[in-house]
Design a protein around this motif. Structure first.
Motif, PDB file in Angstrom:
ATOM      1  N   GLN A 152      -6.926 -13.913 -14.585  1.00 17.93           N
ATOM      2  CA  GLN A 152      -6.506 -12.623 -14.063  1.00 17.93           C
ATOM      3  C   GLN A 152      -6.746 -12.582 -12.561  1.00 17.93           C
ATOM      4  N   LEU A 153      -5.695 -12.294 -11.811  1.00 17.91           N
ATOM      5  CA  LEU A 153      -5.799 -12.139 -10.364  1.00 17.91           C
ATOM      6  C   LEU A 153      -5.659 -10.655 -10.039  1.00 17.91           C
ATOM      7  N   TYR A 154      -6.686 -10.080  -9.420  1.00 17.70           N
ATOM      8  CA  TYR A 154      -6.690  -8.661  -9.073  1.00 17.70           C
ATOM      9  C   TYR A 154      -6.571  -8.533  -7.562  1.00 17.70           C
ATOM     10  N   GLN A 155      -5.635  -7.693  -7.115  1.00 15.61           N
ATOM     11  CA  GLN A 155      -5.483  -7.440  -5.693  1.00 15.61           C
ATOM     12  C   GLN A 155      -5.313  -5.948  -5.428  1.00 15.61           C
ATOM     13  N   LYS A 156      -6.114  -5.444  -4.521  1.00 15.64           N
ATOM     14  CA  LYS A 156      -5.956  -4.075  -4.054  1.00 15.64           C
ATOM     15  C   LYS A 156      -4.689  -4.000  -3.221  1.00 15.64           C
ATOM     16  N   LEU A 157      -3.876  -2.990  -3.453  1.00 12.64           N
ATOM     17  CA  LEU A 157      -2.636  -2.879  -2.692  1.00 12.64           C
ATOM     18  C   LEU A 157      -2.935  -2.379  -1.287  1.00 12.64           C
ATOM     19  N   SER A 158      -2.502  -3.160  -0.294  1.00 10.65           N
ATOM     20  CA  SER A 158      -2.725  -2.812   1.105  1.00 10.65           C
ATOM     21  C   SER A 158      -1.523  -2.035   1.618  1.00 10.65           C
ATOM     22  N   ILE A 159      -1.689  -0.744   1.750  1.00  4.44           N
ATOM     23  CA  ILE A 159      -0.577   0.094   2.190  1.00  4.44           C
ATOM     24  C   ILE A 159      -0.404   0.033   3.698  1.00  4.44           C
ATOM     25  N   SER A 160      -1.468  -0.332   4.415  1.00  6.43           N
ATOM     26  CA  SER A 160      -1.369  -0.491   5.863  1.00  6.43           C
ATOM     27  C   SER A 160      -2.100  -1.757   6.268  1.00  6.43           C
ATOM     28  N   GLU A 161      -1.804  -2.242   7.460  1.00  4.98           N
ATOM     29  CA  GLU A 161      -2.461  -3.461   7.933  1.00  4.98           C
ATOM     30  C   GLU A 161      -3.965  -3.255   8.038  1.00  4.98           C
ATOM     31  N   GLU A 162      -4.389  -2.061   8.450  1.00  4.34           N
ATOM     32  CA  GLU A 162      -5.801  -1.805   8.653  1.00  4.34           C
ATOM     33  C   GLU A 162      -6.576  -1.794   7.344  1.00  4.34           C
ATOM     34  N   SER A 163      -5.886  -1.435   6.231  1.00  2.00           N
ATOM     35  CA  SER A 163      -6.585  -1.292   4.953  1.00  2.00           C
ATOM     36  C   SER A 163      -6.484  -2.540   4.108  1.00  2.00           C
ATOM     37  N   ARG A 164      -6.082  -3.664   4.712  1.00  2.00           N
ATOM     38  CA  ARG A 164      -5.869  -4.875   3.943  1.00  2.00           C
ATOM     39  C   ARG A 164      -7.127  -5.278   3.205  1.00  2.00           C
ATOM     40  N   ASN A 165      -6.927  -5.668   1.938  1.00  2.00           N
ATOM     41  CA  ASN A 165      -8.037  -6.139   1.107  1.00  2.00           C
ATOM     42  C   ASN A 165      -7.510  -7.237   0.203  1.00  2.00           C
ATOM     43  N   ASP A 166      -8.068  -8.429   0.301  1.00  2.00           N
ATOM     44  CA  ASP A 166      -7.605  -9.548  -0.487  1.00  2.00           C
ATOM     45  C   ASP A 166      -8.438  -9.727  -1.727  1.00  2.00           C
ATOM     46  N   GLY A 167      -8.825  -8.659  -2.364  1.00  2.00           N
ATOM     47  CA  GLY A 167      -9.673  -8.758  -3.543  1.00  2.00           C
ATOM     48  C   GLY A 167      -9.030  -9.548  -4.653  1.00  2.00           C
ATOM     49  N   GLN A 168      -9.850 -10.251  -5.436  1.00  2.00           N
ATOM     50  CA  GLN A 168      -9.344 -11.056  -6.534  1.00  2.00           C
ATOM     51  C   GLN A 168     -10.100 -10.716  -7.787  1.00  2.00           C
TER      52      GLN A 168
END
Length: 296
Positions: free
Chosen positions: A280-296
């Motif tokens: 399972q690969l989990y990623q938080k959706l980054s709606i803006s460049e500043e809020s980027r999150n590469d969570g897995q």
């Protein structure tokens, strides 16, 4: 004399370490697709994925040509394309290429198969542009193709992307019915094993996400959707593609599915790894460049 010799040895060791670090750095770049803010001033001149039936080879087999190409007007710092091929919903092959200071990439694979089948290929075309002051931007595009091949002892060998006769329509329905049954069975098991509430998600087979190239996710802009797709492929490449690609004899994994939270909070990719175990690969959706999150 002894001091001079020690200094010489020390310098040699430093040079060897520097070369090792350089090689490791290059290997790391080669083995990574990295999302950066998209470059509005650079775009692909052309990008295409294509599947083509060639001919019969004897022994009840036929040949398929699988290609993926992309080009730019000018060379950029890094170009990398990766293409995935599925046959009746099962992984048939992966092909990728990485180049520095290049503008064009061309992938081509010839393979033999038998029996009537549905082939689907999806390619992620990617590039990095490096500007002064360590500014890095990227470009990306998804392309797809599909091909139904009818290999029956009662009719001539033929292929089509969309049916244009009643006979082709019947073959498509037959192949799709069998494939869909197998995929739905596997995907339901994955969702159950992952304890996910499917009512909270929109579900997409991997080969279907190419539609977001020109159609935004519900409730989001195209710019936001492009960012999410780029980060999705970054995660897919690192967690799904590379481990399987390193196993030369591994294939036939069931096509992954992408579950996108209806509130656009996160996405989850369910897939089989190189050992056919569910991951399972989990990623938080980054709606803006500043809020980027590469969570897995």
């Amino acid at each position: 004399m002894i001091k001079s010799r020690k200094l010489h040895i020390f310098i040699c060791i430093l040079m060897m370490l520097s070369m090792l670090l350089l090689l490791l750095s290059k290997h790391s770049a080669e083995e990574t697709i990295k999302y950066f803010p998209l470059d509005a001033d650079t775009s692909f001149v052309d990008a295409e994925t294509k599947l083509q039936l060639l001919d019969e080879t004897g022994n009840d087999q036929y040949r398929i040509k699988w290609t993926a190409n992309s080009s730019l007007d000018n060379e950029i710092y890094l170009r990398q394309d990766v293409s995935l091929l599925y046959m009746d919903g099962q992984l048939k092959g992966m092909k990728g290429q990485w180049k520095e200071n290049e503008n064009n990439i061309s992938l081509e694979v010839l393979f033999e198969e038998s029996d009537s089948s549905h082939f689907q290929a999806i390619t992620f075309h990617h590039g990095e542009i490096h500007y002064p002051n360590d500014e890095i931007k990227s470009i990306q595009r998804m392309t797809v193709d599909q091909l139904y091949v009818i290999d029956s002892p009662y009719t001539a060998l033929e292929s089509f992307r969309e049916p244009n006769s009643s006979m082709q329509e019947e073959w498509k329905e037959t192949i799709d019915h069998t494939t869909t049954q197998q995929l739905q069975y596997a995907w339901k098991q994955w969702i159950s094993e992952s304890n996910l509430d499917i009512e909270q998600y929109q579900i997409y087979p991997l080969t279907s996400i190419s539609k977001f190239q020109n159609t935004p996710l519900e409730g989001l802009t195209q710019e936001q959707t492009d960012r999410i797709m780029g980060q999705l492929w970054e995660g897919l490449y690192r967690n799904y593609i590379l481990p399987i690609a390193d196993q030369s004899n591994t294939k036939n994994q069931t096509m992954p599915i992408i579950l996108i939270d209806k509130n656009n909070d996160h996405l989850i990719v369910l897939f089989e790894n190189e050992n056919y175990q569910l991951e399972q690969l989990y990623q938080k959706l980054s709606i803006s460049e500043e809020s980027r999150n590469d969570g897995q």
